[in-house]
Scaffold this motif. Sequence first.
Motif, short mmCIF file in Angstrom:
data_model
loop_
_atom_site.label_atom_id
_atom_site.label_comp_id
_atom_site.label_asym_id
_atom_site.label_seq_id
_atom_site.Cartn_x
_atom_site.Cartn_y
_atom_site.Cartn_z
N PRO A 119 0.98 -0.89 -0.02
CA PRO A 119 0.38 -0.08 -0.28
C PRO A 119 0.73 1.54 0.26
O PRO A 119 2.58 1.49 0.26
N ALA A 120 0.35 1.84 -0.71
CA ALA A 120 1.39 3.70 -0.58
C ALA A 120 0.02 4.82 -1.07
O ALA A 120 0.14 5.61 -1.07
N TYR A 121 -0.64 4.31 0.32
CA TYR A 121 -1.48 5.67 0.05
C TYR A 121 -0.50 7.02 0.65
O TYR A 121 0.10 6.95 1.42
N ARG A 122 -1.65 7.74 0.53
CA ARG A 122 -0.86 9.58 0.74
C ARG A 122 -1.29 10.02 1.99
O ARG A 122 -2.83 9.89 2.16
N MET A 123 -0.84 10.52 2.20
CA MET A 123 -0.84 11.84 3.70
C MET A 123 -0.28 13.22 3.82
O MET A 123 0.57 13.18 3.51
N THR A 124 -1.49 13.71 3.51
CA THR A 124 -0.22 15.38 3.99
C THR A 124 0.82 15.72 4.87
O THR A 124 0.23 14.89 6.16
N GLY A 125 1.90 15.85 4.74
CA GLY A 125 2.65 15.93 5.37
C GLY A 125 3.45 15.04 5.65
O GLY A 125 5.08 15.43 5.61
N ASN A 126 4.30 13.98 4.83
CA ASN A 126 4.45 13.00 4.30
C ASN A 126 4.34 13.13 2.50
O ASN A 126 3.84 12.04 2.57
N PRO A 127 5.09 13.05 1.61
CA PRO A 127 4.05 13.88 -0.22
C PRO A 127 4.83 11.81 -0.46
O PRO A 127 5.98 11.39 0.06
N GLY A 128 3.64 11.66 -0.76
CA GLY A 128 4.68 10.80 -2.27
C GLY A 128 4.60 9.38 -1.43
O GLY A 128 3.54 9.04 -0.50
N LEU A 129 5.72 9.01 -1.26
CA LEU A 129 5.62 7.58 -1.16
C LEU A 129 6.54 7.71 0.19
O LEU A 129 6.91 6.75 0.93
N PHE A 130 6.59 8.90 0.73
CA PHE A 130 7.08 9.11 1.99
C PHE A 130 6.21 8.31 3.09
O PHE A 130 6.19 8.46 3.92
N HIS A 131 5.29 8.28 3.09
CA HIS A 131 4.18 7.54 4.03
C HIS A 131 4.08 6.48 3.91
O HIS A 131 5.08 5.97 4.14
N TYR A 132 2.20 6.18 3.17
CA TYR A 132 2.67 4.28 3.61
C TYR A 132 3.66 3.94 2.39
O TYR A 132 4.60 2.67 2.38
N GLY A 133 3.90 4.32 1.65
CA GLY A 133 5.16 3.72 0.46
C GLY A 133 6.55 3.90 0.65
O GLY A 133 7.08 3.26 0.05
N GLY B 65 20.09 4.39 -9.40
CA GLY B 65 21.14 5.58 -10.44
C GLY B 65 20.06 6.41 -10.54
O GLY B 65 20.20 8.26 -10.42
N GLU B 66 18.70 6.44 -10.87
CA GLU B 66 17.39 7.32 -11.40
C GLU B 66 16.75 6.31 -11.42
O GLU B 66 16.18 5.05 -11.62
N VAL B 67 15.06 7.25 -11.57
CA VAL B 67 13.53 6.56 -11.42
C VAL B 67 13.42 7.05 -12.26
O VAL B 67 13.45 8.24 -12.78
N THR B 68 12.54 6.48 -13.13
CA THR B 68 10.97 6.72 -13.58
C THR B 68 9.72 7.10 -12.92
O THR B 68 9.54 5.30 -12.13
N SER B 69 8.62 7.51 -12.64
CA SER B 69 7.37 7.33 -11.63
C SER B 69 6.30 7.35 -12.76
O SER B 69 5.90 8.45 -12.83
N LEU B 70 5.02 6.92 -12.26
CA LEU B 70 3.44 7.22 -13.24
C LEU B 70 2.66 6.51 -11.66
O LEU B 70 2.88 5.45 -11.51
N LEU B 71 1.84 7.86 -11.70
CA LEU B 71 0.78 7.83 -11.10
C LEU B 71 -0.39 7.61 -11.18
O LEU B 71 -0.50 8.50 -12.39
N THR B 72 -1.37 7.00 -11.08
CA THR B 72 -2.56 7.39 -11.39
C THR B 72 -3.41 6.96 -10.36
O THR B 72 -3.02 6.92 -9.18
N GLU B 73 -4.55 7.02 -10.65
CA GLU B 73 -5.27 6.76 -9.37
C GLU B 73 -5.94 5.12 -8.82
O GLU B 73 -5.81 5.11 -7.59
N THR B 74 -5.30 4.35 -9.29
CA THR B 74 -5.36 2.77 -8.91
C THR B 74 -3.45 2.62 -8.32
O THR B 74 -3.32 1.35 -7.85
N ALA B 75 -2.52 3.51 -8.46
CA ALA B 75 -1.08 2.51 -8.28
C ALA B 75 -0.24 3.99 -8.24
O ALA B 75 -0.71 4.70 -10.05
N LEU C 180 -2.68 1.53 -4.51
CA LEU C 180 -3.49 2.93 -4.04
C LEU C 180 -5.14 2.06 -3.93
O LEU C 180 -5.95 3.50 -3.44
N GLN C 181 -5.89 1.35 -4.83
CA GLN C 181 -6.92 1.29 -4.59
C GLN C 181 -6.23 -0.71 -5.50
O GLN C 181 -5.96 -1.18 -5.09
#
Length: 299
Positions: free
Chosen positions: A166-180, A196-206, A225-226
Motif C-alpha cells: 500500500p502507498a496511501y498518501r497523507m499531507t505531511g509525508n509527500p508521495g512514497l514518504f508515507h505508506y509507500g 542511479g535514476e528513476v521514473t515514476s507513473l502515478l494513476t488513481e489506482t497505483a 492505491l486501490q
Amino acid sequence: MRMIRLGIVDFDSSHAVEFTKRFNHVGVDSDQCVDGARVVSGCPGTSTMSPERIAPHSQQLQDYGVTLVDEPTDMIGQIDGVLVLSLCGDVHLERVRPFLTAGVPAYVDKPFTCSLSAAREIVRLADESGISVFSASAMRFAEEVLEFQRRTADYGPVVGAMSYGPAYRMTGNPGLFHYGIHPTELLFAVMGPGCGEVTSLLTETAEVVTGHWRDDRVGTLRGLLQGATRYGAIAFCERAVVPIHVSARYAYRNLCREIVRTFETGTAGLTADVMLETVAFIEATLSSETADGRVVSLN
C-alpha cells in the motif's frame, strides 16, 4: 548486560505504543517481547498530522510505566537512547538535533526525513558526536525478508526485483514518504543500494516506479492505491525466481531488536549511505511524477 533506558519523542504514531509494549513486556505475547531495553520516559509532543492520537497514547504509555515530561530535552541525562517517533518526517531533524548534539544515540522512525538535505544534516550531527543514528521501515526486518537474505547463496545474485505494498498518501509525508516507504524499503532490502535514476507513473489506482541501478539492474515498485493490498516482493535471481510474501507479525519485534543491537554496539542497523539513498530515491520519484514521468537522477 545493563538495561538500556529509552525515551520517546512524539506520541502521534501507533509505534509509540507498539514499541513500548515490546520493550516493556506488556500487552503482547511473550514471543513479541524484546530484551535489553525499556522505555522509561516520553514527551507526548505536538502533531499536525494526527493530534487526536496524542492523549490516548499518553494514557497508555503511562499505564505501561513510562514517565511523561513536558519537553524532549527534559529526558537528556535520564536516558541512554532516544526514539523519535513523530508521524511527520519533516520534523525529525528538529526533534533529534538536541539529542545528537548531547551525544544520545537515536532511532528516527520512518520516513527518516522528507528531504535529502535534512537527512544529510542528521547524519552529519551523529558523525560529529561520534554516535549512531538509525532509521528503517519495520518491513526490512520481516521474517520472510530476513529468510530471503539468509538464503541468497542458494538463489544466486539478485539480477532484478519488484516490490509492492500500500502507498496511501497523507499531507505531511509527500508521495512514497508515507505508506509507500514500506514497499520502497522492501525493494532496497532485496536489491541492495546503488540506484542511479528513476521514473515514476502515478494513476488513481497505483504508483509505479522503475529504478535503474548503476550496475544495470532494474528494480520496480508498485505502490497500491486501490483494491486489495498486502506487502511483498519478487526477487529475480541467477538461479531462481523467489516470491517473498511478507507478514508484519514479527516485523516490529525484529526492528526493536535491531534498535537494541544498534544502541549496544554503536553500529547502526543500516549504513548512512543506505538510509540517505532511500530518501534520495523518493525525492527523485516526486520529481519524476511532477515532470510527466521523465527520468530523474538521484542526488
